[in-house]
Design a protein around this motif. Sequence first.
Motif, short mmCIF file in Angstrom:
data_model
loop_
_atom_site.label_atom_id
_atom_site.label_comp_id
_atom_site.label_asym_id
_atom_site.label_seq_id
_atom_site.Cartn_x
_atom_site.Cartn_y
_atom_site.Cartn_z
N CYS A 25 0.81 -1.23 0.00
CA CYS A 25 0.00 0.00 0.00
C CYS A 25 0.85 1.28 0.00
O CYS A 25 2.06 1.24 0.15
N SER A 34 -4.29 4.12 2.13
CA SER A 34 -3.96 2.91 1.37
C SER A 34 -5.11 2.42 0.49
O SER A 34 -4.93 1.49 -0.27
N CYS A 57 1.39 -1.36 10.11
CA CYS A 57 1.70 -0.56 8.91
C CYS A 57 3.19 -0.26 8.83
O CYS A 57 3.70 0.06 7.76
N CYS A 81 -4.50 4.01 6.03
CA CYS A 81 -5.94 3.90 5.73
C CYS A 81 -6.78 4.28 6.95
O CYS A 81 -7.72 5.07 6.84
S1 SF4 Z 1 -2.05 1.40 5.65
FE1 SF4 Z 1 -3.86 0.06 5.71
S2 SF4 Z 1 -3.46 -1.47 4.10
FE2 SF4 Z 1 -1.50 -0.46 4.54
S3 SF4 Z 1 -0.51 -1.75 6.11
FE3 SF4 Z 1 -1.65 -0.16 7.20
S4 SF4 Z 1 -3.64 -1.13 7.63
FE4 SF4 Z 1 -2.69 -2.34 6.03
#
Ligand code: SF4
Length: 462
Positions: free
Chosen positions: A20, A143, A45, A104
């Motif tokens: 992501c 993301s 993340c 996200c």
């Molecule tokens: S930003 Fe969202 S998709 Fe990316 S690692 Fe973190 S929780 Fe997972």
Amino acid sequence: MSCELKAKDRTGVINPIFTCQPAGAQYVSIGVKDCIGIVHGGQGCVMFVRLLISQHLKESFEIASSSVHEDGAVFGALDRVEQAVDVLLMRYPHVKVIPIITTCSTEVIGDDVDGVVRKLNEGLLKEKYAGREVHLIPIHTPSFVGSMISGYDVTVRDFVKYFATKSEPNGKLNLITGWANPGDVTALKHLLAEMEVDATVLFEIEDFDSPLMPYGNTVSHGNTTIEDLTGTANACGTLALNRYEGGKAARYLEEKFEIPTIIGPSPIGIRNTDTFLQNVKNLTGKAIPESLVRERGVALDALTDLVHMFLADKKVAIYGSPDLVIGLAEFCLDLEMKPVLLLLGDDNAGYEKDPRIDALRQNVVHDMEIITNADLWEMEKRITQDGLKLDLILGHSKGRFTAIDNQIPMVRVGFPTYDRAGLWRHPVVGYAGAIWLAEQMANALFTDMEYKKNKEWLLNVW
Ligand code: SF4
């Protein structure tokens, strides 16, 4: 015979090619000196992205997490950012640059990261860290749009936007490498040194090929300084090697500071390296020296040994970062190979207008599919259910099981490549990269010929 560009016609993703947006932001951050990013989100993340980068580079480095928990996810977690900045500054006296990278969850809950940066600038930094140089940079990388590629692109732009300051011309060339390996950076610096070009290589991680020294181990860090970033506004030109990993920053510098700018192509293969050198010449006025003409000749000689006898007509599938995939496809075509399947792991609307993809659609004389928003199942399904015959796969380590299960030779290239030793050290760019790639492909095919007893005797007589 046709070359088609189309999106994956399935919802959902099976074995994704990319991770992501925050991953791209983290890869940029590690290229900056005196910088530790704070990823504002759940700990995973950072944990999984850092692991992936560490597995790839086989080095250790530092990234922080605001470590959002249930209460933060419900009521907002900006207090975690405030605490994280404070702890980071206390713990690391050398840190000057802190990108605050959203995820996200924190984008969905609507945490005002720009607002908390203003608050910290006015409060904590003035009160507790007065006199210390600290730069807090909000980086928005939700993301649920884009991919690690667009995350890289946005982050490079936001770093440059934050620091670039017009003053006196410095006569330097801005070189935005895109998502590169340490070996690529070394190879690019070599080409520039041969041309006697003074360049600022941005977000460069050459030192992630870190030594073990007698006085102890150290964590790895990038070498792009605040002064480098500030000076980008005063360069004689900007050359962004990758359209999708640094193109935004190059366009920003062009529009804001009227710096002559060239975006792409990634110098993969002979013709793209020729174009790269010509672009450097056009932006700096420096001549291409005889030493590089000789390097080119050595590369041509190495390729000539392999093309007609071993590489010609071999059917290849390629997946990974778009600039890398397109560059590899162009190189394969120059080697008389047949790239039949290109998988781009996100849905960037720019692909439709990419002149290189357009050129493939116009000029390729065998059947080729270019799939956007693709996953690795797109490749596996074609092999196991649709009868696609491949001689070679080019891509990162996440596709290794497709190659292993179907006994298709594979050359690891891109990010991440954790299942082969030392790949980060070998460039894929420049004439040296052309030699290395062609020889890796040939050696993979040779091993396959031996194991499958397929014209293995040829290897005795070429
Ligand atoms: S930003 Fe969202 S998709 Fe990316 S690692 Fe973190 S929780 Fe997972």
